[in-house]
Scaffold this motif. Structure first.
Motif, PDB file in Angstrom:
ATOM      1  N   UNK A   1       0.841  -1.192   0.000  1.00  0.00           N
ATOM      2  CA  UNK A   1       0.000   0.000   0.000  1.00  0.00           C
ATOM      3  C   UNK A   1       0.879   1.247   0.000  1.00  0.00           C
ATOM      4  N   UNK A   2       0.463   2.281  -0.735  1.00  0.00           N
ATOM      5  CA  UNK A   2       1.258   3.504  -0.757  1.00  0.00           C
ATOM      6  C   UNK A   2       1.211   4.223   0.591  1.00  0.00           C
ATOM      7  N   UNK A   3       2.301   4.915   0.906  1.00  0.00           N
ATOM      8  CA  UNK A   3       2.362   5.700   2.138  1.00  0.00           C
ATOM      9  C   UNK A   3       1.693   7.050   1.882  1.00  0.00           C
ATOM     10  N   UNK A   4       0.748   7.459   2.716  1.00  0.00           N
ATOM     11  CA  UNK A   4       0.094   8.747   2.485  1.00  0.00           C
ATOM     12  C   UNK A   4       1.079   9.904   2.651  1.00  0.00           C
ATOM     13  N   UNK A   5       0.922  10.900   1.801  1.00  0.00           N
ATOM     14  CA  UNK A   5       1.768  12.079   1.863  1.00  0.00           C
ATOM     15  C   UNK A   5       0.913  13.251   2.353  1.00  0.00           C
ATOM     16  N   UNK A   6       1.252  13.780   3.514  1.00  0.00           N
ATOM     17  CA  UNK A   6       0.442  14.841   4.122  1.00  0.00           C
ATOM     18  C   UNK A   6       1.012  16.230   3.870  1.00  0.00           C
ATOM     19  N   UNK A   7       2.175  16.311   3.241  1.00  0.00           N
ATOM     20  CA  UNK A   7       2.814  17.604   3.047  1.00  0.00           C
ATOM     21  C   UNK A   7       1.932  18.494   2.166  1.00  0.00           C
ATOM     22  N   UNK A   8       1.666  19.707   2.653  1.00  0.00           N
ATOM     23  CA  UNK A   8       0.879  20.657   1.889  1.00  0.00           C
ATOM     24  C   UNK A   8      -0.612  20.589   2.157  1.00  0.00           C
ATOM     25  N   UNK A   9      -1.058  19.625   2.938  1.00  0.00           N
ATOM     26  CA  UNK A   9      -2.491  19.517   3.215  1.00  0.00           C
ATOM     27  C   UNK A   9      -2.932  20.470   4.317  1.00  0.00           C
ATOM     28  N   UNK A  10      -2.029  20.792   5.224  1.00  0.00           N
ATOM     29  CA  UNK A  10      -2.386  21.613   6.375  1.00  0.00           C
ATOM     30  C   UNK A  10      -1.665  22.949   6.292  1.00  0.00           C
ATOM     31  N   UNK A  11      -2.388  24.015   6.410  1.00  0.00           N
ATOM     32  CA  UNK A  11      -1.794  25.344   6.371  1.00  0.00           C
ATOM     33  C   UNK A  11      -1.673  25.878   7.792  1.00  0.00           C
ATOM     34  N   UNK A  12      -0.473  26.266   8.178  1.00  0.00           N
ATOM     35  CA  UNK A  12      -0.271  26.834   9.501  1.00  0.00           C
ATOM     36  C   UNK A  12      -0.288  28.347   9.377  1.00  0.00           C
ATOM     37  N   UNK A  13      -1.078  29.019  10.190  1.00  0.00           N
ATOM     38  CA  UNK A  13      -1.159  30.478  10.083  1.00  0.00           C
ATOM     39  C   UNK A  13       0.131  31.145  10.560  1.00  0.00           C
ATOM     40  N   UNK A  14       0.396  32.304  10.009  1.00  0.00           N
ATOM     41  CA  UNK A  14       1.555  33.088  10.416  1.00  0.00           C
ATOM     42  C   UNK A  14       1.179  33.913  11.639  1.00  0.00           C
TER      43      UNK A  14
END
Length: 53
Positions: free
Chosen positions: A32-45
């Motif tokens: 099974x492919x490993x999920x990639x979470x990069x870019x899914x969550x935006x952290x506020x400045x």
């Protein structure tokens, strides 16, 4: 009432694997492919929080 004769127990070997790793080793499943979470969550400045004294 007559007693019923005991039934013969049929035992079958379960050919199913217990986990996905075993299925992959046997060639019965694909890895099974490993999920990639990069870019899914935006952290506020936000500025650093002020510490209460």
């Amino acid at each position: 009432m007559a007693d019923t004769p005991p039934r013969q127990v049929e035992r079958r070997i379960d050919e199913g694997a217990g986990d996905l790793a075993t299925l992959i080793d046997l060639g019965l499943a694909e890895e099974q492919p490993t999920p990639q979470y990069e870019g899914l969550f935006l952290e506020p400045d936000l500025p650093p929080a002020e510490q209460p004294e």
